[in-house]
Design an enzyme around this catalytic site. Structure first.
Site, short mmCIF file in Angstrom:
data_model
loop_
_atom_site.label_atom_id
_atom_site.label_comp_id
_atom_site.label_asym_id
_atom_site.label_seq_id
_atom_site.Cartn_x
_atom_site.Cartn_y
_atom_site.Cartn_z
N GLU A 137 0.89 -1.18 0.00
CA GLU A 137 0.00 0.00 0.00
C GLU A 137 0.92 1.21 0.00
OE1 GLU A 137 -2.98 -0.27 -0.58
OE2 GLU A 137 -3.50 -2.30 0.07
N CYS A 170 -2.36 8.95 2.97
CA CYS A 170 -2.00 8.74 1.57
C CYS A 170 -3.22 8.86 0.67
CB CYS A 170 -1.29 7.41 1.38
SG CYS A 170 -2.20 6.04 2.00
C1 SIN Z 1 -3.22 5.83 4.74
O1 SIN Z 1 -3.10 7.02 4.71
O2 SIN Z 1 -2.23 5.10 4.60
C2 SIN Z 1 -4.54 5.17 5.01
C3 SIN Z 1 -5.69 6.06 4.97
C4 SIN Z 1 -6.97 5.36 5.30
O3 SIN Z 1 -7.01 4.17 5.62
O4 SIN Z 1 -7.98 6.01 5.21
#
Ligand code: SIN
Length: 471
Positions: free
Chosen positions: A244, A278
């Site tokens: 991810e 992210c």
């Molecule tokens: C992330 O920013 O890595 C995850 C964001 C989310 O699960 O909403």
């Protein structure tokens, strides 16, 4: 660190000082694991996994459900810990605990529904049985922006499928990881299934974990840059991976969009968890007819944000994670200003203590500006005006990232068409919040490999075995 249910020091006695990003002060010190600690944890996990793999799915499911309950019961404590080591506002931290816990409840339900197949081969010569045993030992490398949820999104399905894990939490936020593992053991999870080994020597730690013969999979959440390095290492041992990685989400607003709803959605997509996600809206493409109104309204909403220590009442944006993050965000803003952007809301760094950055809205940004091509990870909203939909979509897709996108329009058919043309794994259509344990989280292009959550997530932690037979 936690290995085989024992709290241990690192084999060389080193420690990590965990700092409160709101003050920069050290709040706690935890053991720093060495490469040999990482490998020892993999050995312990492998021993525990053998038996766990043969427990009844219902038994694993009940333990996951108990994991959900214990996290919910400890919401106040976990949320406070998250604020102290990550800095996000208490309301966001409480939201994160609920989100993180939900991965246990959701995967408790998935654990008893891992499906197989049986059929007759086309030639009729045999029966074909397909089933999904666990992978074995999974090494998890997790980020600091969601100290609980980015662990449980991996951990819950991994355990549900019958695996054991070794977690390398980030050096910035190891406390929540250790506490979650301890809570799981408190509800009866056998020791050795969840091992947590923080470290300051990530590269050597990872090499040792990957080189241990028992490791069969790596699940990583973090930057694309680091993901690439880990993937190369995993190739040496042909390990299964879920990655991810980074994002660079376009947030598109058409002229016909409901302005208030678009601004509300923009605030959620940009600012949740102090803008350090992210999935965050990174670039705003706004159609010319609504661009001024949207930019002004967004600047008003961003201007109402109260930055401060996440534990203080009324704070809606905490500090960034460290001083380097402030420097990086400020560098991008300055580059955009030099390239001709207008500071509609002029924010900027705040003198210490702590690592604060005041919300910033930039108007008149050009798509070629570096800020439209870098993951900002801070409270800065660059607005790019567009007149032609095809050109806008081309620009929205002009990135190697493909994690998330957002589209606001009153015309649902147009919204769906544009959503389908944006190359991203997840789209918010007239919504700024999209994450859900029941939804497949993951990216296209260099934003990642595989999916977490949903009905797909648990299969990532399974092998596929085919048995040919006759009877
Ligand atoms: C992330 O920013 O890595 C995850 C964001 C989310 O699960 O909403």
């Amino acid at each position: 660190m936690l290995i085989g249910g024992q709290r241990r020091n690192g084999s060389n006695g080193d420690h990590i000082e965990v700092r409160d990003p709101a003050t920069g002060a050290v709040i706690e010190s935890v053991a720093a694991g060495t490469p040999s600690d990482a490998s020892a944890a993999v050995d312990v996990a492998a021993r525990a996994q053998g038996e766990w793999a043969h427990t009844a799915p219902r038994e694993r499911s009940e333990l996951l459900r108990a994991g959900w309950q214990t996290m919910v019961d400890h919401t106040d404590e976990l949320a406070e810990l998250i604020v102290r080591e990550n800095g996000k506002p208490l309301a966001d931290a409480r939201g994160e605990v609920a989100y993180a816990a939900e991965f246990f409840r959701w995967n408790a339900e998935e654990t008893v529904r891992i499906r197989g197949e049986i059929g007759v081969s086309p030639s009729g010569d045999k029966r074909m049985i397909v089933h999904h045993p666990p992978v074995g030992v999974v090494v998890m490398v997790t980020p600091w922006n969601f100290p609980a949820a980015m662990i449980t999104r991996k951990l819950a399905p991994a355990l549900g499928a019958g695996n054991a894990v070794v977690i390398k939490p980030p050096a910035e936020t190891p406390l929540t990881a250790l506490r979650v593992a301890e809570l799981l053991e408190g509800v009866g999870l056998p020791p050795g299934l969840v091992n947590v080994v923080p470290t300051t020597t990530s590269g050597a730690w990872f090499d040792a974990a990957v080189d241990n013969i028992h490791t069969r999979m790596v699940s990583f959440t973090g930057s694309t840059e680091v993901g690439r390095i880990l993937l190369r290492r995993c190739a040496d041992r042909v390990l299964k991976t879920v990655m991810e990685l980074g994002g660079n989400a376009p947030f598109v607003v058409f002229d016909d969009a409901d302005l208030d709803a678009a601004v509300d959605g923009a605030m959620v997509a940009k600012m949740r968890h102090s803008a350090e996600t992210c999935t965050a809206a990174n670039r705003f493409y706004v159609e010319a007819g609504i661009a001024d109104d949207f930019t002004q309204a967004l600047a008003v909403a961003m201007g109402e944000i109260r930055i401060g220590n996440g534990l203080e009442e009324g704070v809606t944006c905490g500090p960034l994670i460290n001083a380097q993050a402030v420097t990086d965000v400020d560098g991008l803003v300055n580059q955009a200003l030099e390239a001709g952007a207008t500071p509609v809301l002029a924010g900027g760094p705040v003198d210490g203590p702590g690592y604060f950055y005041r919300p910033t809205v930039l108007g008149g940004v050009d798509h070629s500006s570096p800020i439209a091509h870098a993951e900002i990870f801070g409270p800065v909203a660059p607005v790019i005006t567009f007149t032609d939909t095809d050109t806008m979509i081309e620009q929205a897709n002009d990135t190697e990232m493909g994690l998330t996108g957002y589209v606001y329009t009153a015309d649902l058919a147009r919204g769906l068409k544009v959503s389908e043309r944006i190359h991203a794994g997840m789209i918010g259509l007239n919504r700024g919040a999209i994450s859900d344990p029941a939804a497949p989280f993951g990216g296209m292009k260099e934003s990642g490999l595989g999916r977490e959550g949903s009905t797909h997530g648990i299969y990532e932690f399974c092998e596929t075995q085919y048995i040919a037979t006759n009877w």
